[in-house]
Scaffold this motif. Structure first.
Motif, mmCIF file in Angstrom:
data_model
loop_
_atom_site.group_PDB
_atom_site.id
_atom_site.type_symbol
_atom_site.label_atom_id
_atom_site.label_comp_id
_atom_site.label_asym_id
_atom_site.label_seq_id
_atom_site.Cartn_x
_atom_site.Cartn_y
_atom_site.Cartn_z
ATOM 1 N N SER A 51 46.958 34.311 29.570
ATOM 2 C CA SER A 51 46.133 35.180 28.725
ATOM 3 C C SER A 51 46.658 35.164 27.299
ATOM 4 N N ARG A 87 46.502 37.635 25.593
ATOM 5 C CA ARG A 87 46.996 39.017 25.424
ATOM 6 C C ARG A 87 48.108 39.256 26.440
ATOM 7 N N ASN A 113 45.380 42.541 31.816
ATOM 8 C CA ASN A 113 44.914 42.455 33.204
ATOM 9 C C ASN A 113 45.525 41.293 33.998
ATOM 10 N N THR A 114 45.608 40.132 33.382
ATOM 11 C CA THR A 114 46.173 38.981 34.113
ATOM 12 C C THR A 114 47.645 39.233 34.420
ATOM 13 N N VAL A 123 39.337 34.356 32.690
ATOM 14 C CA VAL A 123 38.223 33.439 32.418
ATOM 15 C C VAL A 123 37.868 33.538 30.942
ATOM 16 N N TRP A 131 35.069 31.686 28.709
ATOM 17 C CA TRP A 131 33.931 30.769 28.726
ATOM 18 C C TRP A 131 33.886 29.935 30.013
ATOM 19 N N ASN A 189 41.118 36.699 36.475
ATOM 20 C CA ASN A 189 40.244 37.868 36.368
ATOM 21 C C ASN A 189 39.311 37.644 35.191
ATOM 22 N N LEU A 209 33.136 40.000 33.954
ATOM 23 C CA LEU A 209 32.052 40.169 34.934
ATOM 24 C C LEU A 209 32.518 39.878 36.354
#
Ligand SMILES: Cc1cc2nc3c(=O)[nH]c(=O)nc-3n(C[C@H](O)[C@H](O)[C@H](O)COP(=O)(O)O)c2cc1C
Length: 208
Positions: A9, A11, A15-16, A85, A87, A121, A124
């Motif tokens: 990620s 970031r 979340n990842t 994810v 794109w 993750n 959507l």
């Protein structure tokens, strides 16, 4: 036993990272020593496609953080890749990491025999997670790494891969969002199971 996780990620600590940390925490509870590496903390230059790694297990570029990353990869028993994810694909950082590890693969498959897995993750629920898992698993297989899944062998099938989402539902024309993937109970459970399965695989205890 050393298990490392690599977060692609852009970031850190989001979340990842939460998913990867859950895998590592479970593995640590079972006795493994663990480390989460953030690609965002590493300066990794682009592969220049010099193809020198076709004839030797060494990269031409040796003045960036791929050296320390390679040392971690080569000494680990288990490697967990994580990418959100972007794109419908892995992040640019994860792809760059894969490209720059080519020298560990072309002349000699230097990571062969280790255990590995991938987690992802997305925003959507159907945001492209399956393809991203396939891309990372294809990479791991190419490196000769034994893929570990998140199945609890003694429970009904619930997950085919570790993939979370921030979209919890779509109701009355509106998205219902989770604040963090931590609220995705299924994804978190799959992470913990994956941690257990990786440790068991390394110990040779997974019966196929
Ligand atoms: C450049 C970019 C592209 C993205 N593409 C997708 C996408 O194709 N599908 C999707 O569901 N979410 C997409 N997202 C959302 C991220 O997957 C989501 O926010 C994820 O939780 C980020 O992980 P992180 O918190 O570890 O950074 C994208 C985000 C960014 C920044």
């Amino acid at each position: 036993m050393k298990i490392i996780a690599i977060n692609g990620s852009h970031r850190k600590n989001k979340n990842t990272a939460v998913l990867l940390q859950a895998v590592l925490d479970e593995a640590a509870a079972q006795g493994a020593s663990t480390e989460l590496l953030e690609l965002a903390d590493h300066n990794i230059k682009f592969c220049i496609s010099c193809n020198k790694c076709l004839g030797r297990n060494q990269c031409t570029i040796n003045d960036d953080d791929m050296n320390s990353m390679a040392e971690k990869l080569l000494t680990a028993d288990g490697i967990v890749l994580g990418s959100p994810v972007y794109w419908g694909n892995v992040t640019a950082m994860m792809k760059n990491f894969m490209d720059r590890s080519r020298w560990m693969h072309m002349y000699k498959n230097m990571l062969a025999g280790k255990a590995g897995a991938a987690v992802t993750n997305a925003g959507l629920r159907n945001g492209g997670q399956d393809l991203v898992l396939q891309i990372m698993e294809h990479y791991l297989s190419g490196q000769g790494i034994q893929l570990v899944d998140a199945r609890d062998q003694n429970a009904p099938l619930a997950f085919t891969g570790v993939s979370g989402s921030l979209q919890a539902d779509f109701k009355d024309g509106k998205n219902i969002w989770r604040r963090s993937v931590e609220e995705d109970e299924g994804a978190m459970k799959a992470c913990r199971q994956l941690g257990t399965n990786i440790v068991k695989t390394i110990k040779g205890k997974i019966i196929k």
